[in-house]
Motif scaffolding. Structure first.
Motif, PDB file in Angstrom:
ATOM      1  N   ARG A 175      43.992  40.048  32.521  1.00  0.00           N
ATOM      2  CA  ARG A 175      44.310  41.526  32.702  1.00  0.00           C
ATOM      3  C   ARG A 175      44.299  41.715  34.014  1.00  0.00           C
ATOM      4  NH1 ARG A 175      40.547  44.406  27.958  1.00  0.00           N
ATOM      5  NH2 ARG A 175      40.604  45.896  29.524  1.00  0.00           N
ATOM      6  N   VAL A 176      43.526  41.077  34.962  1.00  0.00           N
ATOM      7  CA  VAL A 176      44.045  41.489  36.369  1.00  0.00           C
ATOM      8  C   VAL A 176      45.439  41.072  36.838  1.00  0.00           C
ATOM      9  CG1 VAL A 176      43.022  40.762  38.770  1.00  0.00           C
ATOM     10  CG2 VAL A 176      41.465  41.004  36.967  1.00  0.00           C
ATOM     11  N   LYS A 177      45.661  39.709  36.190  1.00  0.00           N
ATOM     12  CA  LYS A 177      47.012  39.332  36.576  1.00  0.00           C
ATOM     13  C   LYS A 177      48.128  40.155  36.171  1.00  0.00           C
ATOM     14  CE  LYS A 177      49.263  36.585  33.950  1.00  0.00           C
ATOM     15  NZ  LYS A 177      49.429  35.510  32.720  1.00  0.00           N
ATOM     16  N   ASN A 178      47.928  40.781  34.956  1.00  0.00           N
ATOM     17  CA  ASN A 178      49.020  41.623  34.241  1.00  0.00           C
ATOM     18  C   ASN A 178      49.088  42.796  35.180  1.00  0.00           C
ATOM     19  OD1 ASN A 178      49.510  39.767  32.397  1.00  0.00           O
ATOM     20  ND2 ASN A 178      48.350  40.759  30.672  1.00  0.00           N
ATOM     21  N   ALA A 179      47.890  43.294  35.572  1.00  0.00           N
ATOM     22  CA  ALA A 179      47.780  44.578  36.397  1.00  0.00           C
ATOM     23  C   ALA A 179      48.563  44.347  37.613  1.00  0.00           C
ATOM     24  CB  ALA A 179      46.547  45.077  36.382  1.00  0.00           C
TER      25      ALA A 179
ATOM     26  N   LEU B 137      46.736  38.103  44.957  1.00  0.00           N
ATOM     27  CA  LEU B 137      45.775  38.175  43.958  1.00  0.00           C
ATOM     28  C   LEU B 137      46.161  37.942  42.526  1.00  0.00           C
ATOM     29  CD1 LEU B 137      43.174  39.546  43.262  1.00  0.00           C
ATOM     30  CD2 LEU B 137      44.175  41.737  43.238  1.00  0.00           C
ATOM     31  N   LYS B 138      47.475  38.214  42.296  1.00  0.00           N
ATOM     32  CA  LYS B 138      48.195  37.827  41.210  1.00  0.00           C
ATOM     33  C   LYS B 138      47.999  36.155  40.807  1.00  0.00           C
ATOM     34  CE  LYS B 138      52.727  37.106  40.244  1.00  0.00           C
ATOM     35  NZ  LYS B 138      53.019  36.132  39.483  1.00  0.00           N
ATOM     36  N   GLY B 139      48.230  35.548  41.914  1.00  0.00           N
ATOM     37  CA  GLY B 139      48.335  34.009  41.866  1.00  0.00           C
ATOM     38  C   GLY B 139      46.628  33.512  41.592  1.00  0.00           C
TER      39      GLY B 139
ATOM     40  N   ARG C  77      37.944  40.859  49.338  1.00  0.00           N
ATOM     41  CA  ARG C  77      38.674  40.863  50.842  1.00  0.00           C
ATOM     42  C   ARG C  77      40.126  41.743  50.484  1.00  0.00           C
ATOM     43  NH1 ARG C  77      42.129  37.940  52.436  1.00  0.00           N
ATOM     44  NH2 ARG C  77      42.021  36.302  51.195  1.00  0.00           N
ATOM     45  N   ILE C  78      40.791  41.048  49.334  1.00  0.00           N
ATOM     46  CA  ILE C  78      42.120  41.490  49.284  1.00  0.00           C
ATOM     47  C   ILE C  78      42.327  42.926  48.817  1.00  0.00           C
ATOM     48  CG2 ILE C  78      44.067  41.254  47.616  1.00  0.00           C
ATOM     49  CD1 ILE C  78      43.714  38.262  47.660  1.00  0.00           C
ATOM     50  N   LEU C  79      41.269  43.404  47.865  1.00  0.00           N
ATOM     51  CA  LEU C  79      41.359  44.603  47.527  1.00  0.00           C
ATOM     52  C   LEU C  79      40.952  45.572  48.840  1.00  0.00           C
ATOM     53  CD1 LEU C  79      39.514  44.129  43.911  1.00  0.00           C
ATOM     54  CD2 LEU C  79      41.872  44.894  44.367  1.00  0.00           C
TER      55      LEU C  79
ATOM     56  N   PHE D 108      55.038  48.021  53.140  1.00  0.00           N
ATOM     57  CA  PHE D 108      54.980  47.291  51.774  1.00  0.00           C
ATOM     58  C   PHE D 108      55.265  45.888  52.141  1.00  0.00           C
ATOM     59  CE2 PHE D 108      54.458  50.308  48.455  1.00  0.00           C
ATOM     60  CZ  PHE D 108      55.087  51.457  48.764  1.00  0.00           C
ATOM     61  N   LYS D 109      55.713  45.409  53.375  1.00  0.00           N
ATOM     62  CA  LYS D 109      55.626  43.854  53.684  1.00  0.00           C
ATOM     63  C   LYS D 109      54.187  43.408  53.824  1.00  0.00           C
ATOM     64  CE  LYS D 109      60.252  43.568  55.929  1.00  0.00           C
ATOM     65  NZ  LYS D 109      60.623  44.889  56.590  1.00  0.00           N
ATOM     66  N   LYS D 110      53.438  44.393  53.942  1.00  0.00           N
ATOM     67  CA  LYS D 110      52.055  44.147  53.810  1.00  0.00           C
ATOM     68  C   LYS D 110      51.345  44.093  52.711  1.00  0.00           C
ATOM     69  CE  LYS D 110      50.609  44.916  58.675  1.00  0.00           C
ATOM     70  NZ  LYS D 110      50.119  46.070  59.722  1.00  0.00           N
ATOM     71  N   VAL D 111      51.725  45.098  51.874  1.00  0.00           N
ATOM     72  CA  VAL D 111      50.946  45.291  50.591  1.00  0.00           C
ATOM     73  C   VAL D 111      51.355  44.089  49.598  1.00  0.00           C
ATOM     74  CG1 VAL D 111      50.845  46.756  48.471  1.00  0.00           C
ATOM     75  CG2 VAL D 111      50.818  47.713  51.116  1.00  0.00           C
ATOM     76  N   ASP D 112      52.697  43.932  49.387  1.00  0.00           N
ATOM     77  CA  ASP D 112      53.141  42.813  48.600  1.00  0.00           C
ATOM     78  C   ASP D 112      52.691  41.711  48.621  1.00  0.00           C
ATOM     79  OD1 ASP D 112      55.633  40.995  47.569  1.00  0.00           O
ATOM     80  OD2 ASP D 112      55.201  42.508  46.146  1.00  0.00           O
ATOM     81  N   PRO D 113      52.637  40.998  49.739  1.00  0.00           N
ATOM     82  CA  PRO D 113      52.036  39.622  49.688  1.00  0.00           C
ATOM     83  C   PRO D 113      50.526  39.525  49.378  1.00  0.00           C
ATOM     84  CG  PRO D 113      52.996  40.154  51.892  1.00  0.00           C
ATOM     85  CD  PRO D 113      53.130  41.415  51.234  1.00  0.00           C
ATOM     86  N   HIS D 114      49.837  40.693  49.578  1.00  0.00           N
ATOM     87  CA  HIS D 114      48.411  40.872  48.974  1.00  0.00           C
ATOM     88  C   HIS D 114      48.261  40.776  47.475  1.00  0.00           C
ATOM     89  CE1 HIS D 114      46.457  41.181  52.613  1.00  0.00           C
ATOM     90  NE2 HIS D 114      46.787  42.275  53.002  1.00  0.00           N
TER      91      HIS D 114
END
Lengths: 154, 136
Positions: free
Chosen positions: A92-96, A81-83, A55-57, A71-77
């Motif tokens: 590797r997903v986290k690092n990306a 995903l990082k979390g 969903r996030i991607l 970017f106020k919409k992009v960054d929270p996504h």
């Protein structure tokens, strides 16, 4: 294939995921939480991760394709995903995502597009690898065997 | 109580009541499992507003509250402040992201936290806090 051989294959395969940096110790933490009362805990958590990430991607692709990127919409996504990738040990997903966020801060659209591709690549890699891992586990259980415990002793 | 070779309590004798406040279903699932694994019982709230309502309506008391920082409706900082205003005496542990800077963490602590832990949470991070609770 003999049960012992299947168990060895699973151990070797899991070990390779750690050595390649696809997974980190957080995945082991999840495995250690799995018990008889909830024998599918890890696959349930990972399935949630897959659902969230798909969903996030998709949302990220749409957001970055806008004429004016918000970017106020992009960054929270990316943060989310990082979390979640960190929570399941998808290193590797986290690092990306960490790199992606730095370009979100700079509001660099072109770099963000590249980062999204990188995140997708890492995500599909870990998804593919984990699906293979769960198939191997299912084969062992179907043959009446136990899943061998994994330790980070290498 | 079962202890490991390091002498840390792996399972706690008393059933600790824990409130897990987090908007991420994945984190909720993992944190619930951690609490169950160490012998506690948990209730969840999907955001800070739910956590406030739980305390306002049921008069519930929890031994420990795990409070995520970034949440919709009401974030962790605001929720912690509100719960302390409501005289909630539970141990409140903030759960932060590694991306949070020192200033953000300090603001969270000053809202009324007892401790702050970085995600991802593990049994090893939570158990020392539980030991502290048991000793108090």
């Amino acid at each position: 294939m003999e049960l012992a051989q299947m168990q060895k294959s699973l151990q070797d395969y899991t070990k390779s995921l750690f050595l390649e940096g696809v997974l980190d110790s957080q995945f082991l933490q999840l495995q250690q939480l799995q018990d008889e009362s909830n024998p599918d805990f890890v696959s349930q958590v990972v399935t949630l991760f897959f659902q969230d990430s798909d969903r996030i991607l998709n949302d990220l692709s749409l957001s970055l394709d806008q004429q004016v990127v918000d970017f106020k919409k992009v960054d929270p996504h990316v943060h989310q995903l990082k979390g979640s990738s960190s929570s399941i040990g998808a290193q590797r997903v986290k690092n990306a995502c960490v790199v992606f966020r730095s370009f979100c801060e700079q509001q660099n659209v072109e770099a963000c597009h590249r980062c999204l591709q990188q995140v997708k690549q890492e995500y599909y890699l870990v998804k593919n690898r984990l699906e293979t891992l769960f198939k191997l586990e299912q084969q062992i259980v179907a043959s009446g065997g136990m899943i061998p415990a994994m330790e980070l002793g290498f | 109580m079962a202890t490991n070779s390091m002498g840390n309590i792996q399972k706690i004798k008393k059933k600790l009541k824990v409130l897990i406040v987090d908007d991420d279903p994945l984190n909720l699932k993992i944190h619930e499992k951690i609490i169950k694994a160490i012998g506690g019982i948990s209730q969840t709230a999907r955001n800070g507003e739910e956590a406030v309502i739980i305390h306002r309506d049921g008069g519930s008391s929890f031994d420990l509250i795990l409070m995520d920082k970034e949440m919709p409706e009401r974030d962790g900082v605001s929720t912690t402040k509100k719960l302390r205003e409501m005289k909630v005496k539970s141990m409140i542990v903030g759960v932060t992201s590694l991306a949070d800077n020192e200033e953000e963490r300090r603001a969270f602590m000053e809202a009324g936290l007892n401790h702050c832990l970085a995600k991802p949470l593990t049994k090893d991070k939570i158990i020392p806090l539980i030991n502290q609770l048991m000793d108090a």
